[in-house]
Motif scaffolding. Structure first.
Motif, PDB file in Angstrom:
ATOM      1  N   ASN A 145       0.817  -1.214   0.000  1.00 48.90           N
ATOM      2  CA  ASN A 145       0.000   0.000   0.000  1.00 48.90           C
ATOM      3  C   ASN A 145       0.851   1.264   0.000  1.00 48.90           C
ATOM      4  O   ASN A 145       0.508   2.255  -0.647  1.00 48.90           O
ATOM      5  CB  ASN A 145      -0.937  -0.012   1.210  1.00 48.90           C
ATOM      6  CG  ASN A 145      -2.000  -1.084   1.092  1.00 48.90           C
ATOM      7  OD1 ASN A 145      -2.877  -1.010   0.239  1.00 48.90           O
ATOM      8  ND2 ASN A 145      -1.918  -2.100   1.926  1.00 48.90           N
TER       9      ASN A 145
ATOM     10  N   LYS B 265      -3.156   0.738  -6.380  1.00 49.62           N
ATOM     11  CA  LYS B 265      -3.806   0.638  -5.065  1.00 49.62           C
ATOM     12  C   LYS B 265      -4.689  -0.602  -5.003  1.00 49.62           C
ATOM     13  O   LYS B 265      -4.743  -1.286  -3.974  1.00 49.62           O
ATOM     14  CB  LYS B 265      -4.649   1.882  -4.786  1.00 49.62           C
ATOM     15  CG  LYS B 265      -3.894   3.191  -4.680  1.00 49.62           C
ATOM     16  CD  LYS B 265      -4.824   4.301  -4.230  1.00 49.62           C
ATOM     17  CE  LYS B 265      -4.150   5.671  -4.325  1.00 49.62           C
ATOM     18  NZ  LYS B 265      -4.029   6.123  -5.720  1.00 49.62           N
TER      19      LYS B 265
ATOM     20  N   ASP C 270       1.022   5.116  -8.046  1.00 50.27           N
ATOM     21  CA  ASP C 270      -0.134   5.723  -8.698  1.00 50.27           C
ATOM     22  C   ASP C 270       0.025   7.232  -8.862  1.00 50.27           C
ATOM     23  O   ASP C 270      -0.564   7.830  -9.762  1.00 50.27           O
ATOM     24  CB  ASP C 270      -1.411   5.410  -7.902  1.00 50.27           C
ATOM     25  CG  ASP C 270      -1.967   4.029  -8.219  1.00 50.27           C
ATOM     26  OD1 ASP C 270      -1.650   3.503  -9.302  1.00 50.27           O
ATOM     27  OD2 ASP C 270      -2.696   3.464  -7.387  1.00 50.27           O
TER      28      ASP C 270
ATOM     29  N   HIS D 110      -6.125   4.080  -9.941  1.00 51.73           N
ATOM     30  CA  HIS D 110      -6.201   3.316  -8.698  1.00 51.73           C
ATOM     31  C   HIS D 110      -5.769   1.858  -8.867  1.00 51.73           C
ATOM     32  O   HIS D 110      -5.948   1.061  -7.948  1.00 51.73           O
ATOM     33  CB  HIS D 110      -7.632   3.343  -8.152  1.00 51.73           C
ATOM     34  CG  HIS D 110      -8.109   4.701  -7.736  1.00 51.73           C
ATOM     35  ND1 HIS D 110      -7.440   5.477  -6.814  1.00 51.73           N
ATOM     36  CD2 HIS D 110      -9.188   5.429  -8.118  1.00 51.73           C
ATOM     37  CE1 HIS D 110      -8.090   6.618  -6.640  1.00 51.73           C
ATOM     38  NE2 HIS D 110      -9.150   6.617  -7.432  1.00 51.73           N
TER      39      HIS D 110
ATOM     40  N   ALA E   9       2.222   1.491  -3.488  1.00 47.12           N
ATOM     41  CA  ALA E   9       1.161   1.769  -4.452  1.00 47.12           C
ATOM     42  C   ALA E   9       0.813   3.256  -4.485  1.00 47.12           C
ATOM     43  O   ALA E   9       0.512   3.806  -5.550  1.00 47.12           O
ATOM     44  CB  ALA E   9      -0.086   0.956  -4.110  1.00 47.12           C
ATOM     45  N   GLN E  10       0.856   3.904  -3.326  1.00 45.72           N
ATOM     46  CA  GLN E  10       0.593   5.340  -3.282  1.00 45.72           C
ATOM     47  C   GLN E  10       1.605   6.088  -4.139  1.00 45.72           C
ATOM     48  O   GLN E  10       1.250   6.991  -4.911  1.00 45.72           O
ATOM     49  CB  GLN E  10       0.671   5.838  -1.826  1.00 45.72           C
ATOM     50  CG  GLN E  10      -0.457   5.363  -0.931  1.00 45.72           C
ATOM     51  CD  GLN E  10      -1.761   6.088  -1.204  1.00 45.72           C
ATOM     52  OE1 GLN E  10      -1.779   7.152  -1.826  1.00 45.72           O
ATOM     53  NE2 GLN E  10      -2.863   5.511  -0.744  1.00 45.72           N
TER      54      GLN E  10
END
Length: 388
Positions: free
Chosen positions: A62, A327, A69, A324, A65-66
């Motif tokens: 996570n 995410k 993205d 997204h 992923a932030q």
């Protein structure tokens, strides 16, 4: 040069990354419990240590992923993760105590567990509309797992468990070498458009709950399978062959998964696969002494992982838009393999005890799989999919 041919070299390096990433899993997942047992830890300590390997998937994917993205720098993050995990894995060569190994696992898996979600997004975006090609590329990961789960089983029988750090480090370096060949291009993201907040609708909620429960059910397999077969009377090399049998079935399933999804749909295939998984764990609980029933149980790995994973990756790709997608893949990885995997492995370690209740851990696994199937039934049959 056509677009498909222009992408061929990149797809080859992506396939190689899958090979080494899952080859590492083929070394660590089946044999890490045996490795820890050889270093003097009991079942509860082993369950806790293996739960750390799963639990870092809750946080690491996570966080990365932030960044992915927002920047589109997915390839660069794969390279960074591969480099850092290779360096930090060196800590396994030192014979430390329980706290030392807990810290070591936490550090190197923080980087390693962040790689796969980005690799999945890179693969699907590279394939574009040809999502049916995912199975062929992903099967290289299964091949890597197959080769090394058998090879390391024989290596441990011949030289002992301390061969594991040497094999593991070699594979981490191979993953890094292949990741360095990936291009540094950024994903094309329109930063001027208004980004809708990530929403968890009913379909996604029940899908994620099902994934958590399914990975909880796999706790005894991922953490204690080889130990269980040793207890029943098999050798490490025989256990490696049985694991390889499951991976062979998984590879075949990956070849047919796109065709099956096109005909039956994701939801129906998840239901069938999880039902097969519940049956598999019951076979493990009561029939593992029979080499034939054990072989059948391992062939069901085609459903437990192969078809479930292919269907799940497609579900996530379809239900999250391009802003997204990292995410979405990270959320799936962190909740299923992270929360579910950690809880399942920890719970199995608590039930296992001295090994006399090993059968009970498989029975509990079967119950978790049934609950997972009930969660899939709650997914709406026709849910809205966002456009890319």
């Amino acid at each position: 040069m056509s677009q498909s041919s222009a992408m061929t070299p990149q797809l080859r390096w992506i396939s190689a990354c899958y090979f080494f990433f899952f080859a590492i899993l083929g070394v660590l997942v089946p044999y890490l419990g045996v490795f820890f047992e050889h270093r003097g830890f009991d079942a509860q300590e082993i369950g806790f240590l293996l739960a750390i390997l799963m639990a870092t998937r809750i946080v690491a994917p996570n966080i990365w992923a932030q960044v992915a993205d927002r920047t589109g720098m997915r390839g660069q993050l794969v390279k960074l993760g591969a480099a850092c995990s290779a360096v930090t894995f060196l800590s396994f060569f030192y014979h430390g105590d329980f706290v030392y190994l807990a810290i070591s696992l936490s550090i190197y898996t923080f980087f390693w567990n962040a790689i796969l979600a980005q690799l999945e997004v890179i693969t699907l975006e590279t394939l574009g509309s040809n999502t049916g090609g995912y199975g062929k590329i992903r099967s290289f990961g299964s091949l890597g797992y197959l080769v090394f789960v058998v090879g390391v089983g024989f290596a441990i029988s011949e030289w002992g468990t301390e061969v594991l750090p040497y094999v593991g480090l070699s594979l981490f370096l191979g993953l890094l070498a292949c990741a360095l060949a990936l291009p540094n291009t950024r994903a094309s993201i329109d930063k001027t458009s208004v980004v809708k907040p990530l929403k968890i609708d009913k379909a996604i909620f029940w899908f994620l709950l099902s994934a958590v429960l399914l990975q909880m059910s796999a706790g005894p397999f991922y953490g204690f399978f080889v130990l269980y077969l040793k207890q029943v009377g098999y050798t490490e090399s025989a256990a490696g062959i049985y694991v390889a049998l499951g991976v062979l079935a998984e590879i075949v399933m990956f070849m047919y998964a796109p065709r099956l999804m096109g005909r039956f749909g994701v939801r129906r295939l998840l239901l069938v696969s999880i039902a097969m998984t519940a049956a598999r764990w019951l076979l493990m609980a009561f029939c593992a002494h029979s080499m034939w029933w054990l072989a059948i149980a391992q062939l069901l790995h085609a459903f437990t992982f192969g078809l479930v994973h292919a269907a799940s990756i497609q579900f996530v790709h379809q239900h999250f838009d391009i802003r997204h997608r990292s995410k979405g893949q990270a959320l799936y990885a962190s909740l299923s393999f992270g929360v579910g995997g950690a809880l399942g492995t920890w719970l199995c370690g608590m039930i296992w005890g001295d090994g006399s209740l090993a059968w009970l851990s498989w029975l509990v696994a079967g119950i978790c799989a049934v609950l997972s199937m009930l969660a899939v039934l709650m997914i709406p049959k026709a849910s809205q999919q966002p456009s890319a």
